[in-house]
Design an enzyme around this catalytic site. Structure first.
Site, mmCIF file in Angstrom:
data_model
loop_
_atom_site.group_PDB
_atom_site.id
_atom_site.type_symbol
_atom_site.label_atom_id
_atom_site.label_comp_id
_atom_site.label_asym_id
_atom_site.label_seq_id
_atom_site.Cartn_x
_atom_site.Cartn_y
_atom_site.Cartn_z
ATOM 1 N N GLY A 268 0.840 -1.130 -0.027
ATOM 2 C CA GLY A 268 0.075 0.161 0.079
ATOM 3 C C GLY A 268 0.735 1.277 0.181
ATOM 4 O O GLY A 268 2.155 1.171 0.395
ATOM 5 N N HIS A 269 0.354 2.379 -0.372
ATOM 6 C CA HIS A 269 0.939 3.555 -0.356
ATOM 7 C C HIS A 269 0.981 4.381 1.199
ATOM 8 O O HIS A 269 0.458 3.795 2.063
ATOM 9 C CB HIS A 269 0.527 4.603 -1.394
ATOM 10 C CG HIS A 269 0.289 4.420 -2.723
ATOM 11 N ND1 HIS A 269 -0.553 4.833 -3.667
ATOM 12 C CD2 HIS A 269 1.073 3.274 -3.445
ATOM 13 C CE1 HIS A 269 -0.325 4.266 -4.907
ATOM 14 N NE2 HIS A 269 0.677 3.239 -4.858
ATOM 15 N N ASN A 270 1.874 5.281 1.253
ATOM 16 C CA ASN A 270 1.863 6.108 2.508
ATOM 17 C C ASN A 270 0.554 6.197 2.916
ATOM 18 O O ASN A 270 -0.328 6.883 2.240
ATOM 19 C CB ASN A 270 2.828 7.128 2.403
ATOM 20 C CG ASN A 270 4.292 6.720 2.116
ATOM 21 O OD1 ASN A 270 4.883 7.015 1.177
ATOM 22 N ND2 ASN A 270 4.972 5.965 2.828
ATOM 23 N N SER A 272 -2.114 4.440 3.990
ATOM 24 C CA SER A 272 -2.825 3.442 3.362
ATOM 25 C C SER A 272 -3.378 2.471 4.875
ATOM 26 O O SER A 272 -4.293 1.610 4.580
ATOM 27 C CB SER A 272 -2.475 2.302 2.391
ATOM 28 O OG SER A 272 -1.107 1.726 2.811
ATOM 29 N N LYS A 274 -0.893 0.241 6.575
ATOM 30 C CA LYS A 274 -0.093 -0.975 6.444
ATOM 31 C C LYS A 274 0.516 -1.078 7.889
ATOM 32 O O LYS A 274 0.480 -2.200 8.579
ATOM 33 C CB LYS A 274 0.982 -0.696 5.503
ATOM 34 C CG LYS A 274 0.526 -0.524 4.094
ATOM 35 C CD LYS A 274 1.652 -0.618 3.244
ATOM 36 C CE LYS A 274 2.881 0.235 3.526
ATOM 37 N NZ LYS A 274 2.572 1.758 3.163
ATOM 38 N N GLU A 384 8.083 -2.347 6.225
ATOM 39 C CA GLU A 384 8.847 -1.577 5.380
ATOM 40 C C GLU A 384 10.342 -1.698 5.651
ATOM 41 O O GLU A 384 11.242 -0.719 5.341
ATOM 42 C CB GLU A 384 8.457 -0.100 5.751
ATOM 43 C CG GLU A 384 7.195 0.249 5.428
ATOM 44 C CD GLU A 384 6.753 0.400 3.966
ATOM 45 O OE1 GLU A 384 7.711 0.111 2.975
ATOM 46 O OE2 GLU A 384 5.691 0.933 3.396
#
Length: 708
Positions: A268-270, A272, A274, A384
């Site tokens: 997912g993008h920043n 989102s 996660k 990450e």
């Protein structure tokens, strides 16, 4: 395990929580350092007053137990380092800091502080008198020396008739003090402690009030779960989570099951959701929905759940690689760990005796995985973990994580914003705005376009730059070797290289923050070390550079005291941020916003050159495209940019040339070709048309319509 309440404040019972232990260790270490320097160096005695701040922060935020633990541990270290006097001073400092911090935390105010101070003063007075009473031989020796000194002064005064009464009075006073020593010592200690506490209430108390905005909570902190450790299989059904004070949920209606033997990727993008999902998997209960597992998550415990985080250096605690693998394990468990076998499994063969400080980013992440495996986890979550290392290191780390469930009875969850990292996963979960989606929105990469203005003459020049850390010691580590580099005014230069190639060391030298072991680094013909601030450095981790409470205060601080709201607004305009963001707390910024705020602060400081260390690290595709576009605007405004990055594909859209750093060297062939590229660029740039940065696909239309 559903719908459990989240405590707003720290628990007042039970063992110390990880956040209390970690904060106590860090702030206690700072206190030891301040007290030690203040005791050893006479002119640095004022540091003993500053030493109360770290201990006060512990008392202000956490339980008395956390303060006592930190104070005792710090006192033991101080005793070994400097002896008894500094140790007693540290404990006295911790007492005053504890009084102020506790009174502030419990809201008792000045009366409560005075009451606690009177009690503490009595205890310290009793301690001082008791120690002198206990060690009577030492006390008598001390008193005899004082009495003899007093008699000597009386004899000297007797030689002058006018001074004889003064000498006799001094001798009588000394005899009285020594006769009633317990009252004088006890009263002096009690009075001094009380006076110090009252003074500190206004000084230290105001400091604690100013620092109250700093975050002190642990987002992984969960209510106790007394069940046996058994994190798998874990099933989420309609799980949602909303952080205290948030207007919307960070995670909504998530259905997910993770079982033994699986390698699951969450992409997912920043922003989102996660990381929030990883916290639920690690034991944090949802605010709605359910999380079911056969036992407790056992975060950090043997056979439970382990986390490998984004920044590898933040997880490294041991001085040596082998020590770090078993750091924090009980001695009996540490003795059972086959350290060399674990290091071999993660690709660090024979590196047990190597210092952790000398490892590259990719090696540090491998070490973090080895330390996680030493806990024999059933669930390993890599949050990450690939975002801060170079492409080769990222690919190798993903291969390592994918292989673990095949060799051990465990599951691995990889959280990433790189779709390529998820290729080896058994299942891929896509998150967008807190929800599970089938596909993520795509964001095309920027395409190179012509610059708006020509480059000028050479502004920054490096000749024969070499640097060795810990030079002349058994731990010396060469980082750079004979680096020659010239940068033109208005140029955008890209420096690339793998983890451990010396990129960050080069960045610090160009910013004048460290002096090279040999060679020269000059800005406009003068040594950069004498022009600190003319070359600004944007750190890889932007949050480390943001020290003020609000965005506006941060930018104003960089620009100098004369920077008004107008200058702050213009700096925000320059980096594409709304001026209303000036009042926003630093803690509320996203990763991309934090990077932009640092750049806005740099713009406000009016540097000649800006060095950016990995400006795209940790950003999703949309954030990366935003930063690339921003850098193109700054370059076209005439600012000289030196970008240190391994994101060659994205950065090629804004950089005029690329220099490769290999094992601390710039290959001769690379230097020649790079200089030829600059010459060619200078020749062609006069005909360049001032066109904006273009994007592939539909992104251009998105920008024209005011997207982003």
């Amino acid at each position: 395990m559903s719908g459990l309440p989240i405590a707003d404040g720290p628990a007042e019972h039970g063992p110390l929580r990880p956040i209390e232990l970690a904060t106590g260790a860090v702030l206690g270490g700072a206190t030891v350092g301040l007290v030690t320097i203040g005791s050893v160096i006479p002119v640095a005695g004022a540091l003993n007053l500053v030493a109360a701040v770290p201990m006060g922060m512990i008392a202000h935020r956490y339980r008395l137990r956390a303060l006592v633990t930190a104070a005792v541990a710090s006192a033991l270290v101080a005793f070994v380092a400097t002896g008894l006097v500094a140790t007693v001073g540290l404990l006295a400092t911790a007492t005053v800091a504890g009084i102020i911090g506790t009174a502030k935390r419990r809201g008792g105010g000045f009366p409560a502080m005075v009451g606690l101070s009177i009690l503490a003063s009595a205890l310290w007075a009793g301690f001082a008198v008791g120690m002198l009473q206990l060690f009577s031989s030492g006390r008598n020796l001390l008193f005899d020396n004082v009495r003899n000194a007093s008699r000597g002064i009386q004899n000297l005064a007797a030689r002058q008739q006018q001074l004889e009464p003064l000498g006799r009075t001094a001798a009588d006073l000394t005899d009285s003090v020594l006769r009633w020593w317990w009252a004088w010592v006890g009263g002096s200690v009690a009075t001094g402690m009380l006076a110090t506490a009252i003074f500190s209430w206004f000084v230290l108390g105001s400091v604690l009030d100013r620092l109250a905005w700093l975050p002190g909570s642990d987002r992984l902190d969960a209510p106790p779960d007394e069940r046996p450790i058994a994190p798998l299989p874990v099933t989420l059904r309609g799980a949602s989570f909303r952080y205290p004070g948030a207007v919307r949920e960070a995670l909504r209606d998530i259905d997910l099951t993770v079982a033994v033997g699986e390698f699951v990727a969450i992409v997912g993008h920043n922003g989102s959701g996660k990381s929030t999902l990883t916290r639920l998997l690690a034991g944090l209960p949802p605010t709605s929905g359910t999380v079911q597992r056969p036992g407790s998550a056992g975060l950090g415990h043997l056979g439970g759940t382990t986390l490998v985080l984004q920044r590898p250096e933040s997880q490294t605690l041991g001085v040596l690689v082998a020590d770090d693998v078993v750091w924090g394990l009980p001695p009996e468990q540490a003795a059972e760990v086959e350290v060399e076998a674990l290091l071999g499994e993660v690709g660090l063969n024979g590196m047990g005796d190597k210092e952790t400080a000398t490892l590259s980013g990719g090696q540090q992440q491998r070490l973090a995985v080895a330390a996680a495996l030493a806990r024999k986890p059933a669930l390993l979550i890599a949050d990450e973990a690939t975002s801060m290392i170079d492409p080769d290191g990222r690919r190798e780390l993903v291969e390592l994580l994918a292989a673990l469930p095949k060799r051990h009875a465990m599951a691995v969850v990889l959280v990433t914003h790189h779709e390529a990292d998820a290729a080896a996963a058994d299942r891929v979960i896509h998150l967008s705005e807190g929800r599970s989606v089938e596909f993520l929105p795509t964001w095309p990469k920027p395409v190179r376009d012509a610059r708006r203005r020509p480059m000028g003459d050479t502004i920054l020049e490096l000749r024969g730059i070499a640097h060795t850390y810990n030079r002349g010691t058994p731990w010396e580590a060469p980082a750079l070797h004979s680096v020659d580099l010239s940068v033109r005014r208005g140029e955008a230069l890209l420096v690339v290289g793998g983890n451990g190639s010396g990129k960050s060391t080069l960045a610090w030298i160009m910013a004048g923050l460290i002096a090279p072991s040999s060679g020269r680094c000059e800005l406009a013909g003068k040594p950069i070390a004498k022009q600190i601030g003319r070359v600004e450095l944007a750190f890889q981790h932007s949050r480390l550079q943001l020290q003020k409470q609000t965005v506006g205060a941060e930018i104003a601080d960089w620009g100098g005291r004369a920077t008004g709201s107008g200058a702050v607004g213009r700096a925000l305009d320059a980096v594409g941020l709304d001026r209303s963001l000036a009042a926003r707390s630093i803690e509320e910024l996203s990763g991309g916003q934090a990077k932009r705020v640092v750049l806005a602060a740099i713009v406000a400081s009016h540097p000649q050159v800006v060095v950016l260390d990995e400006p795209l690290a940790g950003l999703d595709p949309a954030g990366r495209a935003d930063i690339v576009e921003l850098l193109a605007r700054l370059r076209d405004s005439g600012l000289t940019l030196i970008i240190i990055s391994h994101d060659v594909e994205d950065m090629s859209a804004v950089c005029d040339r690329t220099v490769h750093l290999v094992d601390g060297r710039i290959p001769a062939a690379d230097s020649v070709s790079a200089m030829a590229a600059v010459t060619d660029q200078v020749t062609r740039q006069h005909d360049a048309r001032p066109t904006p940065l273009r994007y592939q696909g539909d992104a251009a239309q998105h920008i024209e319509q005011g997207g982003r």
